[in-house]
Enzyme design. Structure first.
Site, short mmCIF file in Angstrom:
data_model
loop_
_atom_site.label_atom_id
_atom_site.label_comp_id
_atom_site.label_asym_id
_atom_site.label_seq_id
_atom_site.Cartn_x
_atom_site.Cartn_y
_atom_site.Cartn_z
N ILE A 46 0.89 -1.20 0.12
CA ILE A 46 0.00 -0.03 0.12
C ILE A 46 0.98 1.27 0.05
CG2 ILE A 46 -1.79 1.15 1.26
CD1 ILE A 46 -2.83 -1.45 2.15
N PRO A 47 0.84 1.74 -1.20
CA PRO A 47 1.96 2.77 -1.37
C PRO A 47 1.96 4.21 -0.60
CG PRO A 47 0.62 2.98 -3.31
CD PRO A 47 0.22 1.97 -2.32
N CYS A 48 1.89 4.04 0.79
CA CYS A 48 1.91 5.36 1.32
C CYS A 48 3.17 6.10 1.17
CB CYS A 48 2.00 5.17 2.82
SG CYS A 48 3.20 4.18 3.44
N HIS A 49 4.24 5.65 0.57
CA HIS A 49 5.38 6.42 0.39
C HIS A 49 5.27 7.48 -0.90
CE1 HIS A 49 5.55 2.73 -2.35
NE2 HIS A 49 6.20 3.64 -3.12
N ARG A 50 3.76 7.19 -1.82
CA ARG A 50 3.73 8.07 -2.67
C ARG A 50 3.15 9.55 -2.34
NH1 ARG A 50 1.71 2.81 -6.38
NH2 ARG A 50 3.95 1.85 -6.44
#
Lengths: 199, 163
Positions: free
Chosen positions: A166-170
């Site tokens: 789940i790409p919370c880094h984006r």
């Protein structure tokens, strides 16, 4: 205790360690493991992964307290938490492909039980930010129908139980700055560079 | 709410595996200890979410191991004795002498189950009489008697002398 009646403690230690390892495999084969945990090597350090019958429930970076995490799984998912390397094979394969640049989105089923309701909304919107793109905390807040909750969105992302997948880094600050990351800013930067979203 | 206090099974396994193994080496012998270890922890994992003794998991798992040892002996009594041990049974640890185990270990296995457990808990795991009694669901006097009779038989059957 009587020396002649018992095996040496190092011997019991060694043999019971081997027996326990065989047991873990057998337990997984018998379908008795509700939460399987294992590790995956990655360019951002060793990842600790938990998989349930529903899907991936947790991924954590090196340095997180694994005993505490397992205690949380026992409390919130099931006490039948067992290290079973094979159960994490699918996660390992998709992560390997992602880090090799051969995968832009994950197909793994997700177990959302470790997320609060609000977090599910935030992470649902975050999952729609595609590879190589960025969104701001404010934009996520708007997308979930809570404009003005950017700060709460940031907190929810910081507690994301399944980072990378789940790409919370984006998700970044309003000015495009990398303001925070549960796994530390260097890891956020490394992931965004890998995706070509940062130069 | 007992369920919430259970540790993750893997932590429970790590904490108790060596002790259970030591118990099983004398209860069923070094060759079969491994199989009965698997059966013990598989049964424990099946029952784990319903375990009502989260504070006494040490006792809980030894009770399961004891039942599995008894099952093993009943099964062994029904099984015909092998003419010769098949080669794959000669696993590491199959030769008790090679482990520094005395002949007494082999003899403990053949004791009646109450005596076997009394000897194993008291003299192998070093539990107190009170702990052993609580584990076996019996009185301290019965534990003393069982351990005494067990040790006496071991001395009769082997050259082993306790201390």
């Amino acid at each position: 205790m009587d020396e002649g009646l018992t095996i040496a403690s190092e011997e019991a230690e060694r043999r019971s360690r081997d027996a326990a390892e065989r047991f873990r495999g057998a337990a997984f084969d018998d379908g008795l493991v509700d939460v399987a945990v294992g590790t995956v090597d990655s360019p951002v350090g060793e990842l600790f992964v938990a998989v349930t019958t529903r899907g991936v429930a947790s991924i954590s970076f090196d340095g997180m307290d694994r005993d505490r995490l397992m205690a949380r799984f026992a409390r919130e998912l099931s006490p039948r938490v067992v290290a079973a390397a094979r159960a994490t094979d699918d996660v390992r394969r998709e992560l390997d492909e992602y880090f090799a640049g051969a995968r832009r989105r994950f197909d793994l089923p997700i177990d959302r039980r470790l997320m609060s309701r609000f977090m599910r909304d935030v992470l649902g919107a975050t999952s729609r930010v595609t590879f190589g793109h960025l969104a701001t905390y404010g934009e996520i807040a708007v997308r979930i129908g809570h404009p003005g909750s950017a700060r709460a969105v940031g907190a929810a992302l910081g507690a994301n139980p399944i980072p990378i997948v789940i790409p919370c880094h984006r998700v970044v600050g309003a000015n495009g700055r990398l303001t925070g990351y549960g796994g530390g800013l260097p890891r956020k930067e490394a992931l965004l560079r890998l995706e070509g979203a940062l130069l | 709410m007992t369920r919430r206090r259970l540790p993750p099974f893997d932590a429970f396994l790590e904490e108790h595996r060596a002790r259970v193994y030591r118990y099983l080496v004398v209860a069923v012998g070094p060759v079969d200890a491994d199989d009965v270890f698997q059966e013990t922890f598989l049964a424990a994992l099946r029952a784990y979410p319903r375990c009502t003794e989260p504070d006494r998991l040490d006792r809980w798992v030894l009770r399961i191991a004891s039942r599995k040892a008894i099952d093993h002996h009943r099964g062994a009594a029904r099984r015909p004795l092998p003419v010769a041990a098949p080669p794959d049974r000669a696993a590491p640890g199959a030769d008790p002498a090679a482990d520094g185990l005395g002949p007494a270990v082999e003899a403990v296995r053949d004791l009646p189950s109450r005596q076997r457990d009394a000897v194993a808990y008291r003299h192998v795991l070093g539990l107190s009489v009170a702990e052993t009694a609580s584990l076996m669901g019996t009185t301290e006097d019965a534990v003393r008697a069982n351990a005494y009779q067990g040790i006496r038989k071991l001395k009769e059957r082997t050259t082993w002398t306790k201390d």
